[in-house]
Design a protein around this motif. Sequence first.
Motif, short mmCIF file in Angstrom:
data_model
loop_
_atom_site.label_atom_id
_atom_site.label_comp_id
_atom_site.label_asym_id
_atom_site.label_seq_id
_atom_site.Cartn_x
_atom_site.Cartn_y
_atom_site.Cartn_z
N ASP A 1 15.17 6.47 -29.90
CA ASP A 1 14.44 5.25 -29.15
C ASP A 1 13.53 5.98 -27.98
N LYS A 2 13.97 7.13 -27.41
CA LYS A 2 12.90 7.58 -26.44
C LYS A 2 11.67 8.29 -26.96
N ILE A 3 12.01 8.79 -28.15
CA ILE A 3 10.66 9.41 -28.80
C ILE A 3 9.75 8.24 -29.34
N ALA A 4 10.54 6.97 -29.81
CA ALA A 4 9.65 5.80 -30.17
C ALA A 4 8.72 5.15 -29.05
N GLN A 5 9.36 5.24 -27.83
CA GLN A 5 8.78 4.92 -26.56
C GLN A 5 7.43 5.70 -26.19
N GLU B 1 10.97 3.86 -35.88
CA GLU B 1 10.54 2.65 -35.47
C GLU B 1 9.78 2.72 -34.28
N VAL B 2 8.52 2.13 -34.53
CA VAL B 2 7.68 2.10 -33.29
C VAL B 2 7.40 0.72 -32.76
N VAL C 1 -1.41 9.42 -34.61
CA VAL C 1 -0.17 9.85 -34.41
C VAL C 1 1.15 8.75 -34.57
N LEU C 2 0.63 7.46 -34.58
CA LEU C 2 1.32 6.14 -34.70
C LEU C 2 1.72 6.37 -36.18
#
Length: 167
Positions: A138-142, A162-163, A152-153
């Motif tokens: 979750d932290k990486i996704a944020q 999951e972005v 990058v996305l």
Amino acid sequence: MAAVQEIPASDIGKVETDKKVKLEGLLKERPTPEQLHKDQILKAPSTVSPTLHNAMNELAPHFEARPDVQKRKSETASSLQPTIKSMEMQMRRVSLKRQLEKRPEIDELVERSILHDPRLHGSVQQAATALEREQAKDKIAQIIAHHHDDDVLKKAKDLGVEVPAQT
């Protein structure tokens, strides 16, 4: 006085050659200094000074009474065996103590993810590990979501991250 015999000039070369041959023959037959020492004609070998030779003769009885080097080594070694063993044990103890002092604490190993937290039981530990992974995802996704680079996305989505939708 004895009269000196005159040698004609023509025979001088012949006399000199005869003397040389005779002298060379005598020198070849002459014994070496080692042979003269062995035959006890010379008291000291020619390579040893008389002072050193005398000192060697004075010390010779002491050297003859001295025990064999190998025998002395084995006697010394056998008498020192208990001391050697105790010193080896002491060295091992000191080494082990130093290694234990350098060993990292359990908390540090847990922080570095080398050990699991020993306070948690097996099934609880598995759940905690899964939760930590999800939080990291979750932290990486944020972080990726706030990054406005489309490449990058796209790569993050290709990797299965999951972005969240950009706001």
